[in-house]
Design a protein around this motif. Structure first.
Motif, short mmCIF file in Angstrom:
data_model
loop_
_atom_site.label_atom_id
_atom_site.label_comp_id
_atom_site.label_asym_id
_atom_site.label_seq_id
_atom_site.Cartn_x
_atom_site.Cartn_y
_atom_site.Cartn_z
N HIS A 16 -15.71 35.81 -16.89
CA HIS A 16 -16.65 36.69 -16.20
C HIS A 16 -15.98 37.53 -15.12
O HIS A 16 -16.66 38.28 -14.41
CB HIS A 16 -17.82 35.89 -15.64
CG HIS A 16 -17.45 34.89 -14.58
ND1 HIS A 16 -16.53 33.89 -14.78
CD2 HIS A 16 -17.88 34.73 -13.31
CE1 HIS A 16 -16.42 33.18 -13.67
NE2 HIS A 16 -17.22 33.67 -12.77
N GLY A 17 -14.65 37.40 -14.99
CA GLY A 17 -13.93 38.33 -14.14
C GLY A 17 -13.90 38.03 -12.66
O GLY A 17 -13.88 38.95 -11.84
N ALA A 36 -7.17 39.81 -7.66
CA ALA A 36 -8.34 40.30 -8.39
C ALA A 36 -7.98 40.57 -9.85
O ALA A 36 -8.86 40.65 -10.70
CB ALA A 36 -8.86 41.58 -7.76
N LEU A 168 -16.71 34.99 -6.79
CA LEU A 168 -16.54 36.29 -6.14
C LEU A 168 -15.90 37.31 -7.08
O LEU A 168 -15.05 36.96 -7.90
CB LEU A 168 -15.63 36.14 -4.92
CG LEU A 168 -16.13 35.28 -3.77
CD1 LEU A 168 -14.97 34.94 -2.83
CD2 LEU A 168 -17.22 36.02 -3.00
N HIS A 169 -16.30 38.56 -6.91
CA HIS A 169 -15.71 39.67 -7.68
C HIS A 169 -15.33 40.75 -6.68
O HIS A 169 -16.20 41.31 -6.01
CB HIS A 169 -16.74 40.20 -8.68
CG HIS A 169 -17.28 39.17 -9.62
ND1 HIS A 169 -16.82 39.01 -10.90
CD2 HIS A 169 -18.23 38.21 -9.43
CE1 HIS A 169 -17.48 38.00 -11.48
NE2 HIS A 169 -18.34 37.50 -10.62
N HIS A 170 -14.04 41.06 -6.59
CA HIS A 170 -13.59 41.94 -5.53
C HIS A 170 -13.97 43.40 -5.76
O HIS A 170 -13.79 43.94 -6.84
CB HIS A 170 -12.07 41.85 -5.36
CG HIS A 170 -11.60 42.43 -4.06
ND1 HIS A 170 -10.45 43.14 -3.93
CD2 HIS A 170 -12.17 42.40 -2.82
CE1 HIS A 170 -10.30 43.53 -2.67
NE2 HIS A 170 -11.32 43.09 -1.98
N VAL A 171 -14.51 44.02 -4.74
CA VAL A 171 -14.80 45.45 -4.77
C VAL A 171 -13.62 46.19 -4.15
O VAL A 171 -12.89 46.92 -4.82
CB VAL A 171 -16.09 45.77 -3.97
CG1 VAL A 171 -16.42 47.25 -4.08
CG2 VAL A 171 -17.24 44.91 -4.44
N THR A 175 -14.70 43.26 0.68
CA THR A 175 -16.06 43.22 0.17
C THR A 175 -16.03 42.73 -1.28
O THR A 175 -15.16 43.14 -2.06
CB THR A 175 -16.71 44.61 0.21
OG1 THR A 175 -16.74 45.06 1.56
CG2 THR A 175 -18.14 44.56 -0.32
N PHE A 176 -16.96 41.86 -1.60
CA PHE A 176 -17.04 41.29 -2.95
C PHE A 176 -18.48 41.39 -3.43
O PHE A 176 -19.42 41.54 -2.65
CB PHE A 176 -16.66 39.80 -2.91
CG PHE A 176 -15.26 39.54 -2.45
CD1 PHE A 176 -14.24 39.31 -3.36
CD2 PHE A 176 -14.95 39.51 -1.09
CE1 PHE A 176 -12.95 39.07 -2.93
CE2 PHE A 176 -13.66 39.27 -0.65
CZ PHE A 176 -12.65 39.04 -1.57
N PHE A 177 -18.64 41.27 -4.75
CA PHE A 177 -19.94 40.94 -5.31
C PHE A 177 -19.94 39.45 -5.62
O PHE A 177 -18.94 38.90 -6.09
CB PHE A 177 -20.21 41.70 -6.60
CG PHE A 177 -20.33 43.18 -6.43
CD1 PHE A 177 -21.31 43.72 -5.60
CD2 PHE A 177 -19.46 44.04 -7.07
CE1 PHE A 177 -21.42 45.09 -5.43
CE2 PHE A 177 -19.56 45.42 -6.90
CZ PHE A 177 -20.55 45.94 -6.07
N ALA A 178 -21.08 38.81 -5.39
CA ALA A 178 -21.27 37.46 -5.91
C ALA A 178 -21.53 37.57 -7.41
O ALA A 178 -22.02 38.60 -7.89
CB ALA A 178 -22.46 36.81 -5.23
N THR A 179 -21.22 36.51 -8.14
CA THR A 179 -21.66 36.44 -9.53
C THR A 179 -23.18 36.40 -9.52
O THR A 179 -23.79 35.62 -8.78
CB THR A 179 -21.09 35.18 -10.19
OG1 THR A 179 -19.67 35.22 -10.09
CG2 THR A 179 -21.49 35.12 -11.66
#
Lengths: 187, 187
Positions: A16-17, A36, A168-171, A175-179
């Motif tokens: 899921h990255g 990332a 976490l998904h790095h922007v 800053t990240f997005f949560a899954t």
């Protein structure tokens, strides 16, 4: 509880990255950095790709040991993830400086990071062209574990668990997005 | 509205690890497939990695044309993403079969998928070893665009936009996670 993940399901820990932490150790030194750019390359035997800049101390330790670990951090570990991504471990031990707890892997000496929700232990498959030209490393996954609160039976299931355990998904720039939530049903 | 993304910011379209659609075209044929294994490799010039199985029609078209496109699908496109991932385009045109609308790229002939929220046009950097041994392709990004409702000024901002415009992260077998909420602040 940490439970083993069958190797043929290890790719699902990264599918899921998520942004990951790369652990390394050699000659009595150790390090951890954020990455990332890490993803599966093959299912079975499970292989992964990770981009590791040539200027990093992690790179030096990976090249010396031929091993690395991947720990998948959670939203609760955002600050830790930013901190280990913005600092070199060459001059000081990040684990001591940032009070990062670790545990020992089963197959490699690279440290695994406490509080994460998945861990993959990898041996470098040497490919000088990819390493030198692209900073790209291929690892064979030789052991994998996950936190059974959010991963079991070969599957992530964040619904119903503490939101702080989401990955976490790095922007950019800390800053990240949560899954997020599940979309679609199993088939 | 589709707006161009500066090439040195194109990596941010993929940095958070979304599942993507790979478009290809050659000799009057075209195809689209889903790929969970696609990530940035370098910032500037922007390069990406994508794993494309040797048995796929996409692979044939990519090898013939030296080009491909990456479209980043949304939660609203989950069924389309599953459908193009589970079917070969060798025997029939998936675009007609599934009523998939496309638009022309600026730099490559591979089709871009309508309704997605980001698009990268890529030229293959030939590396026979990686292609033959690992099914791994390196693309140089030669043009990039994004939907200004969710990406502008070099940054994703899903908050406040329709949740159906969030991107997808593949779990397994047709199940995905949506991109979740922002964790942490810009620094």
């Amino acid at each position: 509880m940490r439970l083993p993940v069958p190797l043929d399901r290890a790719y699902r820990l990264l599918n899921h990255g998520p942004t990951v932490l790369i652990g390394s150790a050699a000659g009595g030194r150790r390090n951890v950095m954020a990455a990332a750019w890490c993803m599966p390359l093959d299912f079975d035997p499970p292989r992964v790709l990770v981009v590791i800049d040539s200027a990093t101390f992690t790179r030096e330790l990976m090249e010396a040991s031929g091993e690395f670990s991947i720990s998948v951090p959670t939203c609760a570990q955002r600050e830790l993830t930013v901190a280990v991504g913005g600092d070199s471990g060459r001059e000081h031990d990040k684990f001591e400086a940032l009070s990062i707890a670790t545990f020992a892997g089963e197959q490699v000496r690279a440290p695994l990071i406490d509080g994460c929700v998945a861990w993959l232990e990898c041996r470098v498959i040497p490919e000088p062209h990819n390493e030198n030209r692209h900073d790209l490393f291929i690892g064979e996954v030789v052991a994998a574990q996950a936190d059974s609160r959010v991963f079991s039976s070969g599957r992530w299931h964040f619904d119903g668990a503490d939101a702080a355990l989401r990955t976490l998904h790095h922007v950019a720039g800390g800053t990240f997005f949560a899954t997020g939530d599940v979309v679609g049903n199993d088939r």
